[in-house]
Design a protein around this motif. Structure first.
Motif: not given
Length: 349
Positions: A145, A148, A153, A307-308, A311
């Motif tokens: 992560t 993050l 998360a 996750v991207a 982010a």
């Protein structure tokens, strides 16, 4: 360490002291920074004995973010110190679906007809992350992560991942002209609205019978939010019907009414498990060419995409946080529908 455990079927979980995990082989230990609560946990708690092949007591928690703190002798020690989110499907890695990159449909995790539901992963058969530490089988179930916020998360592991997979697996219907309907603006639904917008969907309607949830939907850029599908129907039909309905409730009332607002070639994607049933037939007077799908969770690659998105600032979990000792009461608030977004426990706060 302290952990939230299901002691017996049909009972509320308890906070208990249990031994610290010790990694062997390729196993890794995660210091848990955040763990989300899910309606699926309530389903497991409420189920009578004999349905799940889960040993009790069982530490709950399948939405987990934390920091790798220890490694077994055969594990890659370079993971120590990295912040991660845990992919909750611990698949075999060798069956035909795993070979296709569809480990969420792993054949080894399928329930045999008449058999008990098998162990899937952390908190769902294997010890989960509602604890100070979590043991995972290998780095294959981890997604970095890169720092993050763990409160953001953790819900990505299920609420974000399940919503993303439900949408991305219907990518042929997703573009700027898409008309989408999100039913249920809870932990998953509020993620879905953001994901649809991040993918460029032009029109997003939402349905929830809670005023707070409807307000949240509009704040997340839904074009409009309604108390029921019936209330939304005229506006939806003015747009030619929906291309995709994402039903995160899955209740009898929502499934039945959702099928009536599909446009030609539209899809009803049933994610929620609130007991709804749909009779399927081409002679029922519904839109031509419609489809029904019932996806399950998502892949590790999907989780990396989620996750991207987070982010990059496209996906933010609406959360309410609790200490580990407050988890049992937080589950009761979740059961009563009192929590907007996602409830997240911070075990080491």
């Amino acid at each position: 360490m302290l952990a939230v455990q299901l002691i017996d079927w049909g009972r509320a979980p308890e906070v208990r002291e249990i031994p610290d995990p010790e990694p062997t082989g390729g196993e890794l230990v995660i210091d848990v920074d955040a763990a989300g609560l899910c309606l699926s946990d309530l389903h497991v708690m409420d189920t009578p004995s004999g349905v799940f092949d889960y040993p009790l007591p069982l530490t709950l928690g399948h939405e987990v973010a934390g920091t790798v703190s220890a490694a077994g002798p055969d594990a890659d020690a370079s993971w120590i110190g990295k912040t991660v989110v845990v992919h909750g499907i611990w698949s075999c890695g060798t069956c035909r679906n795993c070979a296709r990159g569809r480990e969420n449909y792993c054949l080894a995790l399928a329930r045999e007809p008449g058999g008990r539901n098998p162990r899937i992963g952390n908190g769902l058969g294997h010890p989960g992350g509602l604890a100070e530490r979590l043991l995972v089988p290998s780095a294959d179930v981890l997604v970095p992560t890169a720092g993050l916020d763990p409160t953001v998360a953790a819900p990505l592991a299920d609420a974000g991942l399940t919503a993303y997979h439900a949408i991305s697996s219907n990518s042929d219907l997703i573009d700027s002209a898409t008309v989408a309907l999100v039913i249920g603006v809870g932990g998953l639904g509020h993620m879905a609205i953001q994901i649809l917008r991040a993918m460029g969907v032009g029109t997003v309607f939402a349905v929830d019978n809670r005023e707070q949830a409807r307000t949240l939907a509009v704040s997340l850029s839904a074009d409009a939010a309604y108390t029921s599908v019936d209330e939304a129907a005229s506006d939806i039909r003015a747009h030619g019907g929906t291309d995709i309905v994402l039903d995160f409730a899955g209740a009898p009332a929502t499934i039945e009414s959702a099928s009536t607002v599909l446009g030609p070639g539209g899809r009803l994607v049933i994610v929620g498990t609130a007991g709804g049933r749909l009779t399927v037939g081409k002679d029922l007077g519904l839109a031509s060419g419609w489809q029904v799908r019932a996806p399950f969770w998502g892949t590790r690659a999907d989780l990396a995409e989620v996750v991207a998105l987070a982010a990059a600032g496209h996906l933010i979990a609406e959360t309410v946080t609790f200490d580990l000792s407050e988890a049992p009461s937080a589950y009761e608030r979740l059961r009563r529908g009192e929590l907007p977004g996602r409830a997240v426990v911070l075990p080491r706060r």
